[in-house]
Design an enzyme around this catalytic site. Structure first.
Site, PDB file in Angstrom:
ATOM      1  N   GLY A 156       0.813  -1.213   0.000  1.00 58.54           N
ATOM      2  CA  GLY A 156       0.000   0.000   0.000  1.00 58.54           C
ATOM      3  C   GLY A 156       0.841   1.255   0.000  1.00 58.54           C
ATOM      4  O   GLY A 156       2.056   1.215   0.197  1.00 58.54           O
ATOM      5  N   GLY A 173       0.276   5.191   1.543  1.00 56.04           N
ATOM      6  CA  GLY A 173      -0.545   6.162   2.251  1.00 56.04           C
ATOM      7  C   GLY A 173       0.025   7.557   2.111  1.00 56.04           C
ATOM      8  O   GLY A 173       1.060   7.777   1.465  1.00 56.04           O
ATOM      9  N   GLY A 174      -0.664   8.517   2.708  1.00 56.45           N
ATOM     10  CA  GLY A 174      -0.234   9.900   2.617  1.00 56.45           C
ATOM     11  C   GLY A 174       1.110  10.151   3.267  1.00 56.45           C
ATOM     12  O   GLY A 174       1.822  11.087   2.902  1.00 56.45           O
ATOM     13  N   PHE A 175       1.471   9.316   4.255  1.00 56.16           N
ATOM     14  CA  PHE A 175       2.725   9.523   4.970  1.00 56.16           C
ATOM     15  C   PHE A 175       3.833   8.588   4.498  1.00 56.16           C
ATOM     16  O   PHE A 175       4.970   8.701   4.926  1.00 56.16           O
ATOM     17  CB  PHE A 175       2.518   9.316   6.478  1.00 56.16           C
ATOM     18  N   GLY A 176       3.522   7.646   3.627  1.00 58.85           N
ATOM     19  CA  GLY A 176       4.563   6.753   3.157  1.00 58.85           C
ATOM     20  C   GLY A 176       4.030   5.385   2.794  1.00 58.85           C
ATOM     21  O   GLY A 176       2.841   5.089   2.966  1.00 58.85           O
ATOM     22  N   PRO A 177       4.900   4.501   2.287  1.00 58.92           N
ATOM     23  CA  PRO A 177       4.482   3.166   1.849  1.00 58.92           C
ATOM     24  C   PRO A 177       4.272   2.212   3.022  1.00 58.92           C
ATOM     25  O   PRO A 177       4.785   2.425   4.124  1.00 58.92           O
ATOM     26  CB  PRO A 177       5.661   2.706   0.984  1.00 58.92           C
ATOM     27  N   VAL A 178       3.528   1.137   2.749  1.00 53.85           N
ATOM     28  CA  VAL A 178       3.286   0.076   3.724  1.00 53.85           C
ATOM     29  C   VAL A 178       3.754  -1.239   3.122  1.00 53.85           C
ATOM     30  O   VAL A 178       3.462  -1.540   1.961  1.00 53.85           O
ATOM     31  CB  VAL A 178       1.790  -0.018   4.096  1.00 53.85           C
ATOM     32  N   LYS A 237       4.526   0.317   8.317  1.00 49.93           N
ATOM     33  CA  LYS A 237       4.278   1.642   7.755  1.00 49.93           C
ATOM     34  C   LYS A 237       5.572   2.441   7.877  1.00 49.93           C
ATOM     35  O   LYS A 237       6.015   2.770   8.962  1.00 49.93           O
ATOM     36  CB  LYS A 237       3.145   2.333   8.517  1.00 49.93           C
ATOM     37  N   ASP A 262     -10.134  11.148  10.691  1.00 54.56           N
ATOM     38  CA  ASP A 262      -9.871  10.741   9.307  1.00 54.56           C
ATOM     39  C   ASP A 262     -10.484   9.376   9.023  1.00 54.56           C
ATOM     40  O   ASP A 262      -9.850   8.505   8.442  1.00 54.56           O
ATOM     41  CB  ASP A 262      -8.372  10.735   9.024  1.00 54.56           C
TER      42      ASP A 262
END
Length: 394
Positions: free
Chosen positions: A84, A86-91, A105, A202
């Site tokens: 995945g 996300g807005g803060f980085g990959p997972v 994360k 959120d």
């Protein structure tokens, strides 16, 4: 002439020597700076943890992983292990030496999340225990690396199913109702039953993870807020996802537990319809999903909102009750929206007479939005994270 050559050569050699010495001095300073940053990062982490423990009267017992363990678990963050973004980085998916599967994360260095947001998520999730909240197994902070280690969810997120033309068939009405109830119970825990009392801020389909049994777990507490005696707060920086934000939060920065209630209402309508509120299209009008649901309700045909793949598995009375609850949650005025404990009661009691919903907020799509690049990002199955600073609802 020979003297001139000697002088030139000496000058060149002197410059080269100075350059080499300067280079090594520079590298030494960088190495010391990196070491200091690593030390300071860990020191800040410990101090933040201690302060949080003192202010919240609890112990933060959370394992700290080293980078070598995480690198080995994720095969050095290989592309094949990425599950995945996300807005803060990959997972990334990983596996510990014990055989336990994990989701890591990894905070991007250029993301908008700093140590404060990182610590916020660590402290909050570490202190929360509920079957419908994702479980944090530990974290890693070394140098510029900041990582959160979660339990692995094999079915990824809710949006991977309800917005996918093929996979939505794997969620009949019974499972969708179970997901709605699980999210509702988790919010009751966050709002009133947990020792911290938290506003998520959120809540959206991509932040609802699904385990092997398709049970939901709320994730991503990076911008969540703890509230105490004050039931409402205001922020100058509105952060979240357009389409799920309540009107009072998106337009003026006011947020409360009723902000989460609004987001939950949007989720309910999305789960029932299999359609996104943000970007919803209908050939006969310009309403978004909320507006479309409200229109059908007033025309006394709310069942037309239901996802076509559910036609053989639904009970009309049950689904209409859920639509009504969803519309009650997205009402324009926060004071008109029910609490999450009332929502659980309304969903659980078939004989209860429900209030008639008033007009919802944000019935129309709006182009008056400003994207904050420090927060926007992509989720594994959707790309709809934006920060809204100006919106006009009706």
């Amino acid at each position: 002439m020979a003297l001139i050559i000697v002088v030139v050569i000496s000058t060149i050699l002197g410059m080269l020597l100075s350059g080499v010495v300067g280079y090594y001095i520079c590298q030494l300073k960088k190495a010391r700076k990196r070491a200091q940053q690593e030390s300071n990062s860990y020191k800040d982490f410990k101090e933040e943890s201690q302060q949080s423990q003192q202010s919240q009267h609890g112990d933060l017992e959370l394992p700290l992983f080293d980078t070598s363990t995480i690198f080995a678990a994720t095969n050095k963050f290989s592309y094949e292990n990425k599950i995945g973004q996300g807005g803060f980085g990959p997972v990334y998916k990983g596996q510990l030496p014990s055989g336990q599967e994990i989701a890591v994360k990894r905070l991007s260095q250029d993301s908008g999340q700093g140590l404060k947001e990182f610590m916020n998520e660590v402290v909050l999730i570490a202190k929360l225990q509920h079957r419908n909240l994702v479980r944090l197994l530990g974290c890693c902070i070394q140098g510029e690396e900041r990582m959160l280690v979660y339990e692995y969810m094999p079915n990824k997120s809710l949006d991977c199913f309800i917005f996918d033309q093929t996979r939505r068939k794997e969620l009949p009405w019974e499972k969708r109702f179970n997901i709605i109830m699980g999210i509702a119970r988790a919010l009751v825990y966050l709002h009133q039953d947990s020792r911290l009392r938290i506003i998520h801020r959120d809540l959206k389909a991509s932040n609802i993870l699904l385990d092997s049994e398709m049970d939901p777990k709320i994730s991503d507490f990076g911008i969540a807020r703890i509230f105490g005696e004050h039931t409402e707060e205001k922020t100058k920086r509105v952060m979240g996802t357009y389409g799920y934000m309540s009107p009072e939060y998106a337009m003026s920065g006011h947020f409360s537990v009723k902000s989460d209630v609004f987001s939950f209402g949007v989720l309910v309508l999305e789960i029932i319809s299999g359609q996104k509120n943000w970007g919803f299209y209908h050939p006969d009008h310009d309403l978004n999903l909320i507006g479309h649901a409200w229109k059908l309700w007033n025309e006394e045909k709310p069942w037309e909102l239901v996802d076509k793949v559910l036609e053989e598995s639904i009970s009309i009375n049950d689904v209409v009750r859920c639509i009504q609850v969803g519309l009650l949650c997205v009402q324009q005025r926060p004071e008109d929206r029910p609490t999450m404990s009332s929502v659980v009661s309304m969903l659980s009691t078939e004989t209860a007479v429900l209030p008639y919903p008033k007009e919802p907020g944000f019935c129309m799509e709006s182009s008056f939005i400003k994207i904050d690049s420090s927060w926007s990002g992509q989720d594994p199955c959707t790309a709809n994270d934006v920060t809204v600073t100006t919106l006009y609802g009706r």
